[in-house]
Design a protein around this motif. Structure first.
Motif, PDB file in Angstrom:
ATOM      1  N   ALA A  23       0.784  -1.176   0.050  1.00 57.74           N
ATOM      2  CA  ALA A  23      -0.037   0.189   0.017  1.00 57.74           C
ATOM      3  C   ALA A  23       0.831   1.137   0.113  1.00 57.74           C
ATOM      4  N   ALA A  24       1.877   1.241   0.648  1.00 62.03           N
ATOM      5  CA  ALA A  24       2.735   2.448   0.648  1.00 62.03           C
ATOM      6  C   ALA A  24       3.419   2.633  -0.653  1.00 62.03           C
ATOM      7  N   LEU A  25       3.865   1.688  -1.114  1.00 63.95           N
ATOM      8  CA  LEU A  25       4.663   1.501  -2.509  1.00 63.95           C
ATOM      9  C   LEU A  25       3.604   2.295  -3.460  1.00 63.95           C
ATOM     10  N   LEU A  26       2.336   1.743  -3.513  1.00 65.13           N
ATOM     11  CA  LEU A  26       1.362   2.396  -4.471  1.00 65.13           C
ATOM     12  C   LEU A  26       1.028   3.824  -3.905  1.00 65.13           C
ATOM     13  N   ALA A  27       0.926   4.262  -2.886  1.00 64.22           N
ATOM     14  CA  ALA A  27       0.787   5.526  -2.572  1.00 64.22           C
ATOM     15  C   ALA A  27       2.069   6.413  -2.903  1.00 64.22           C
ATOM     16  N   THR A  28       3.201   5.926  -2.713  1.00 66.83           N
ATOM     17  CA  THR A  28       4.216   6.897  -3.152  1.00 66.83           C
ATOM     18  C   THR A  28       4.310   6.908  -4.546  1.00 66.83           C
ATOM     19  N   LEU A  29       3.958   5.857  -5.434  1.00 68.77           N
ATOM     20  CA  LEU A  29       3.780   5.895  -6.650  1.00 68.77           C
ATOM     21  C   LEU A  29       2.865   7.002  -7.263  1.00 68.77           C
ATOM     22  N   ARG A  30       1.674   7.000  -6.806  1.00 69.55           N
ATOM     23  CA  ARG A  30       0.605   7.912  -7.132  1.00 69.55           C
ATOM     24  C   ARG A  30       1.267   9.288  -6.972  1.00 69.55           C
ATOM     25  N   THR A  31       2.104   9.750  -6.216  1.00 68.29           N
ATOM     26  CA  THR A  31       2.449  11.158  -5.957  1.00 68.29           C
ATOM     27  C   THR A  31       3.102  11.568  -7.160  1.00 68.29           C
ATOM     28  N   GLY A  32       3.672  10.563  -7.813  1.00 69.56           N
ATOM     29  CA  GLY A  32       4.550  11.071  -8.999  1.00 69.56           C
ATOM     30  C   GLY A  32       5.968  11.529  -8.350  1.00 69.56           C
ATOM     31  N   ALA A  33       6.462  11.360  -7.259  1.00 69.98           N
ATOM     32  CA  ALA A  33       7.740  11.811  -6.861  1.00 69.98           C
ATOM     33  C   ALA A  33       8.677  10.640  -7.222  1.00 69.98           C
TER      34      ALA A  33
END
Length: 144
Positions: free
Chosen positions: A26-36
């Motif tokens: 979940a944390a990986l997906l959330a990080t990817l969604r930020t575009g950072a």
């Protein structure tokens, strides 16, 4: 002008169980969604209790990780030598996820600096636990 990338890190995270925990996915997906960051490559390595090693690419485990819709920007960048070295170090019954991530937030800065014939003078990665320890010492007033 060639391809421009932001800085790229290879990060291997080991887990004491045979699967990547749901909270990490979940944390990986959330990080990817930020575009950072952009996920360039991803490999999961498992070492069974028998010692057998299984190396899985994203295509093999997209559904298992819940990231089937993620498209890798540059699959194959996780070098086989690095993957083999990580696999050798894994304890029986554990797993590791190997991520090759580009710091997308820096892509334009890197491209612009490159076009200006700039050179990198320092590029140092400080592990998160070290940053946390130093920040805690500073907060407590201990000289660093």
């Amino acid at each position: 002008m060639g391809l421009h990338f932001g800085p790229v890190d290879v990060v291997a995270i080991g887990f004491p169980q045979p699967r990547v925990p749901g909270a990490v996915r979940a944390a990986l997906l959330a990080t990817l969604r930020t575009g950072a960051v952009t996920l360039l490559d991803l490999v999961v390595i498992r070492r069974a209790e028998s010692g057998e090693v299984e190396i899985l690419e994203l295509i093999d485990l997209g559904e298992e990780l819940g990231i089937a819709d993620v498209v890798l920007a540059r699959p194959g960048l996780a070098g086989q030598e690095d993957v083999d070295e990580i696999a050798e170090a894994l304890a029986l019954g554990t797993t590791a996820i190997v991520l090759v991530v580009e710091h997308t937030w820096a892509r334009d800065l890197v491209a612009t600096a490159s076009d200006a014939d700039a050179i990198v003078l320092v590029n140092e990665r400080i592990p998160a636990p070290v940053v946390a320890a130093v920040a805690e010492m500073v907060q407590e007033g201990v000289p660093s």
